[in-house]
Design a protein around this motif. Sequence first.
Motif, PDB file in Angstrom:
ATOM      1  N   LEU A 110     -16.152   9.127  13.357  1.00 16.36           N
ATOM      2  CA  LEU A 110     -17.484   9.634  13.673  1.00 16.36           C
ATOM      3  C   LEU A 110     -18.193   8.792  14.724  1.00 16.36           C
ATOM      4  N   GLU A 111     -17.934   7.476  14.726  1.00 12.73           N
ATOM      5  CA  GLU A 111     -18.566   6.571  15.690  1.00 12.73           C
ATOM      6  C   GLU A 111     -17.565   5.488  16.080  1.00 12.73           C
ATOM      7  N   GLY A 112     -17.657   4.973  17.311  1.00 15.09           N
ATOM      8  CA  GLY A 112     -16.841   3.832  17.732  1.00 15.09           C
ATOM      9  C   GLY A 112     -15.378   4.162  17.932  1.00 15.09           C
ATOM     10  N   LYS A 113     -14.511   3.212  17.601  1.00 14.49           N
ATOM     11  CA  LYS A 113     -13.065   3.373  17.719  1.00 14.49           C
ATOM     12  C   LYS A 113     -12.375   2.781  16.497  1.00 14.49           C
ATOM     13  N   ILE A 114     -11.223   3.331  16.149  1.00  5.35           N
ATOM     14  CA  ILE A 114     -10.382   2.761  15.098  1.00  5.35           C
ATOM     15  C   ILE A 114      -8.920   2.865  15.531  1.00  5.35           C
ATOM     16  N   GLN A 115      -8.099   2.001  14.955  1.00  8.27           N
ATOM     17  CA  GLN A 115      -6.664   2.027  15.217  1.00  8.27           C
ATOM     18  C   GLN A 115      -5.922   2.484  13.964  1.00  8.27           C
ATOM     19  N   ILE A 116      -4.923   3.326  14.178  1.00 10.63           N
ATOM     20  CA  ILE A 116      -4.040   3.761  13.100  1.00 10.63           C
ATOM     21  C   ILE A 116      -2.779   2.906  13.160  1.00 10.63           C
ATOM     22  N   LEU A 117      -2.474   2.194  12.088  1.00  7.14           N
ATOM     23  CA  LEU A 117      -1.320   1.304  12.027  1.00  7.14           C
ATOM     24  C   LEU A 117      -0.236   1.922  11.147  1.00  7.14           C
ATOM     25  N   LEU A 118       0.980   1.946  11.650  1.00  3.74           N
ATOM     26  CA  LEU A 118       2.124   2.432  10.885  1.00  3.74           C
ATOM     27  C   LEU A 118       3.096   1.285  10.635  1.00  3.74           C
ATOM     28  N   PRO A 171       0.817  -1.228   0.000  1.00  7.80           N
ATOM     29  CA  PRO A 171       0.000   0.000   0.000  1.00  7.80           C
ATOM     30  C   PRO A 171       0.843   1.267   0.000  1.00  7.80           C
ATOM     31  N   GLU A 172       2.090   1.163   0.483  1.00  6.24           N
ATOM     32  CA  GLU A 172       2.961   2.330   0.485  1.00  6.24           C
ATOM     33  C   GLU A 172       3.342   2.775  -0.929  1.00  6.24           C
ATOM     34  N   ALA A 173       3.079   1.909  -1.928  1.00  6.64           N
ATOM     35  CA  ALA A 173       3.427   2.229  -3.318  1.00  6.64           C
ATOM     36  C   ALA A 173       2.298   2.924  -4.070  1.00  6.64           C
ATOM     37  N   PRO A 220     -11.228  -8.200  11.315  1.00 11.67           N
ATOM     38  CA  PRO A 220     -11.118  -6.741  11.299  1.00 11.67           C
ATOM     39  C   PRO A 220     -11.172  -6.169   9.886  1.00 11.67           C
ATOM     40  N   PHE A 221     -11.737  -4.995   9.778  1.00  7.97           N
ATOM     41  CA  PHE A 221     -11.817  -4.266   8.512  1.00  7.97           C
ATOM     42  C   PHE A 221     -10.596  -3.344   8.431  1.00  7.97           C
ATOM     43  N   ILE A 222      -9.799  -3.485   7.374  1.00  7.06           N
ATOM     44  CA  ILE A 222      -8.556  -2.717   7.257  1.00  7.06           C
ATOM     45  C   ILE A 222      -8.544  -1.936   5.953  1.00  7.06           C
ATOM     46  N   VAL A 223      -8.332  -0.631   6.070  1.00  7.91           N
ATOM     47  CA  VAL A 223      -8.204   0.255   4.906  1.00  7.91           C
ATOM     48  C   VAL A 223      -6.732   0.583   4.710  1.00  7.91           C
ATOM     49  N   HIS A 224      -6.204   0.271   3.537  1.00 10.92           N
ATOM     50  CA  HIS A 224      -4.818   0.590   3.196  1.00 10.92           C
ATOM     51  C   HIS A 224      -4.782   1.914   2.429  1.00 10.92           C
ATOM     52  N   VAL A 225      -3.995   2.855   2.903  1.00 10.62           N
ATOM     53  CA  VAL A 225      -3.715   4.082   2.162  1.00 10.62           C
ATOM     54  C   VAL A 225      -2.208   4.281   2.175  1.00 10.62           C
ATOM     55  N   ALA A 226      -1.739   5.245   1.421  1.00  5.64           N
ATOM     56  CA  ALA A 226      -0.301   5.497   1.373  1.00  5.64           C
ATOM     57  C   ALA A 226       0.210   5.841   2.766  1.00  5.64           C
ATOM     58  N   GLN A 227       1.212   5.126   3.246  1.00  4.32           N
ATOM     59  CA  GLN A 227       1.966   5.378   4.465  1.00  4.32           C
ATOM     60  C   GLN A 227       1.330   4.857   5.752  1.00  4.32           C
ATOM     61  N   TYR A 228       0.049   4.425   5.733  1.00  4.75           N
ATOM     62  CA  TYR A 228      -0.514   3.858   6.955  1.00  4.75           C
ATOM     63  C   TYR A 228      -1.770   3.050   6.649  1.00  4.75           C
ATOM     64  N   TYR A 284      -1.865  16.394   2.807  1.00  4.37           N
ATOM     65  CA  TYR A 284      -2.113  15.580   3.984  1.00  4.37           C
ATOM     66  C   TYR A 284      -3.123  14.472   3.670  1.00  4.37           C
ATOM     67  N   SER A 285      -2.958  13.367   4.371  1.00  5.46           N
ATOM     68  CA  SER A 285      -3.975  12.327   4.390  1.00  5.46           C
ATOM     69  C   SER A 285      -4.643  12.391   5.759  1.00  5.46           C
ATOM     70  N   GLU A 286      -5.981  12.238   5.784  1.00  2.00           N
ATOM     71  CA  GLU A 286      -6.716  12.389   7.035  1.00  2.00           C
ATOM     72  C   GLU A 286      -7.679  11.229   7.251  1.00  2.00           C
TER      73      GLU A 286
END
Length: 363
Positions: free
Chosen positions: A229-237, A37-39, A196-204, A223-225
């Motif tokens: 809005l609801e619940g919790k999510i984790q940011i993975l690096l 995903p970093e590519a 788990p539901f995982i969204v891949h974007v550039a850099q994280y 910037y990527s943001e």
Amino acid sequence: MTYTVEELVIDDSFIAFCTRNNPHDIARWDDYLLKHPEALITIEESRRLVLGLKYMLQKKQNELSATDDSPEHALYIASGKTLRSINEHPWPIKWKRWTAVAACFLLLVTAGIYLLNQPRKAAGPLSAAIKPNTGSGQTTQSRPGEHKTIFLPDSTKVVLNAGSRLLVSPGFGKQDRNVSLTGEALFDVAHNKALPFIVHVAQYKIRAVGTRFNVKAYTNDRYSETSLLEGKIQILLPRGDNDIVYKTLQVNQKFVMPLRDSLTREAATKPEVVALTYHDAGQNIETAWVKDLLIFENQPLDEIKNILERRYNVAITIANDEVAHYRYTATFQQENIDEVLKALQLSYSFSYKRTVNQITIYK
């Protein structure tokens, strides 16, 4: 293994992926994006260059076929080949010749500028949302000026903003729930703690089990943001071959990741977590686009430019650096592009010239 722009634009398989000619090659590079995903930024830069070179080559072929005294044209006429034959058979040979030159840095830059300044075709209505069911291993794209709503096999709802691309993993709903995003999307994720539901974007990456959040990851933005809005999510690096949990977002928080500069490949500032910005009691700015609202809060014109390009399907050039840093606070909904620009002129004056879908802004 990862690839450079120079390697990608002369790779036969990647060219077929860009031109959507071969399902095997499309699957191969979609799988590559899932693994790397970093590519995403490099892939998008390369894809634009390939399509730009293709456009120029086809334009050259059309000019050649229109010249009756051209030796190459006469050769095809004499052999009884049609215009379609001209486009089918010489293409691989000519492409190889062009891409050999394209490997040179100067031509790569020139081709990229050429493509980005071509007038774009008009898109459909701004709010023309459609609701297809998207299966595993498929890619869904939204055009400039278009929102698109899709439902994934697990009943997760995704609303794509203009000029966005969502890739669903081949094993979605069975082995994993992985998707890759270029652009912007609002996710309403179906609950499944075991997968788990995982969204891949550039850099994280963003990991959730069932929640609602917005991800903005356009390759030409600073910037990527990711806004919760609801619940919790984790940011993975990424860290080596593994991922680490960088932050766990709470409701009304936003993760901001500076994108690496295209020349230095380095980020100017560190990622941070900030509060969502609310325009009024019921509308946060981060998801205003879903309601066709344009809300600018002290934003420079060179950032506003990208938003206007995607919303109105136009190409905008800012010819003056001082004007590019003008900052604006404004709200729009039903206004057309000329009405928006004229309203912005009232705050900090600038001039602009429009030719069809090409707009140049100057002091």
